[in-house]
Scaffold this motif. Structure first.
Motif, short mmCIF file in Angstrom:
data_model
loop_
_atom_site.label_atom_id
_atom_site.label_comp_id
_atom_site.label_asym_id
_atom_site.label_seq_id
_atom_site.Cartn_x
_atom_site.Cartn_y
_atom_site.Cartn_z
N ALA A 63 0.83 -1.21 0.00
CA ALA A 63 0.00 0.00 0.00
C ALA A 63 0.86 1.26 0.00
O ALA A 63 0.56 2.22 -0.70
N SER A 64 1.95 1.24 0.75
CA SER A 64 2.85 2.42 0.79
C SER A 64 3.43 2.70 -0.58
O SER A 64 3.48 3.86 -1.02
N TRP A 65 3.90 1.67 -1.26
CA TRP A 65 4.49 1.87 -2.59
C TRP A 65 3.45 2.28 -3.62
O TRP A 65 3.71 3.12 -4.49
N LEU A 66 2.26 1.71 -3.53
CA LEU A 66 1.20 2.09 -4.46
C LEU A 66 0.76 3.53 -4.22
O LEU A 66 0.47 4.27 -5.18
N LEU A 67 0.72 3.95 -2.98
CA LEU A 67 0.39 5.34 -2.68
C LEU A 67 1.47 6.29 -3.22
O LEU A 67 1.15 7.37 -3.73
N ALA A 68 2.73 5.87 -3.12
CA ALA A 68 3.81 6.71 -3.66
C ALA A 68 3.65 6.87 -5.17
O ALA A 68 3.83 7.97 -5.72
N GLY A 69 3.32 5.79 -5.86
CA GLY A 69 3.09 5.87 -7.31
C GLY A 69 1.89 6.73 -7.65
O GLY A 69 1.91 7.52 -8.59
N ALA A 70 0.82 6.59 -6.86
CA ALA A 70 -0.38 7.39 -7.09
C ALA A 70 -0.09 8.87 -6.86
O ALA A 70 -0.60 9.73 -7.60
N GLU A 71 0.73 9.19 -5.87
CA GLU A 71 1.11 10.57 -5.62
C GLU A 71 1.93 11.14 -6.77
O GLU A 71 1.76 12.29 -7.16
N LEU A 72 2.84 10.34 -7.31
CA LEU A 72 3.64 10.79 -8.45
C LEU A 72 2.77 11.06 -9.66
O LEU A 72 2.82 12.14 -10.26
N PHE A 73 1.94 10.10 -10.03
CA PHE A 73 1.05 10.27 -11.18
C PHE A 73 0.07 11.42 -10.94
O PHE A 73 -0.18 12.23 -11.83
N GLY A 74 -0.52 11.46 -9.72
CA GLY A 74 -1.49 12.50 -9.41
C GLY A 74 -0.86 13.88 -9.39
O GLY A 74 -1.47 14.86 -9.83
N GLY A 75 0.36 13.99 -8.90
CA GLY A 75 1.04 15.28 -8.88
C GLY A 75 1.34 15.79 -10.27
O GLY A 75 1.17 16.98 -10.57
N LEU A 76 1.79 14.90 -11.15
CA LEU A 76 2.05 15.31 -12.53
C LEU A 76 0.75 15.66 -13.26
O LEU A 76 0.70 16.62 -14.02
#
Length: 143
Positions: free
Chosen positions: A52-65
């Motif tokens: 979940a932590s890694w998936l949230l990090a990816g979601a934050e990267l995609f969402g931020g861009l």
């Protein structure tokens, strides 16, 4: 006397291909984090919390861009209200709640629940709403 009603796009510049990919990639990453949190809540296997932590990090990267592209699109629109603003605000809310969820998941694995699960649920719902608003191609009717 006849009146003609014309339709104009809600965006001056519709979301481009990269913007669409980033926005559409945010939803499954948040959803995967939610499913991992549910699995962790039911089994307390620590690896689910790590997923979940890694998936949230990816979601934050995609969402931020995607948020960056949405802000550029908002600046390029001729008017500042309406759907483009709602889309940016939903995406910003999803990103902020996702960031708070990431901070919650950074704690010890036993301290993640239940706040981590609730934050991930809210972030997932907001990301789905933002994707719906951002990828909706309806046109607005000009008065």
């Amino acid at each position: 006397m006849s009146t003609s009603v014309t339709a104009r796009p809600a965006y001056r510049s519709p979301p481009g291909t990269l913007h669409t990919i980033l926005l559409a990639g945010t939803v499954p990453l948040f959803l995967g984090a939610l499913l991992s949190d549910i699995a962790y809540y039911q089994s307390y296997q620590i690896q689910w919390s790590n997923f979940a932590s890694w998936l949230l990090a990816g979601a934050e990267l995609f969402g931020g861009l995607a948020l960056l592209f949405a802000l550029v699109n908002l600046v390029r629109t001729p008017r500042k209200g309406g759907r483009p603003l709602h889309y940016v605000l939903l995406l910003l809310a999803a990103w902020v709640v996702g960031l708070i969820a990431s901070f919650q998941h950074a704690k010890d694995a036993w301290a993640v629940m239940p706040a981590g699960l609730l934050l991930t649920i809210v972030a997932t719902v907001l990301a789905c709403a933002a994707a719906w608003a951002g990828l909706n191609t309806r046109t607005e009717v000009a008065p």
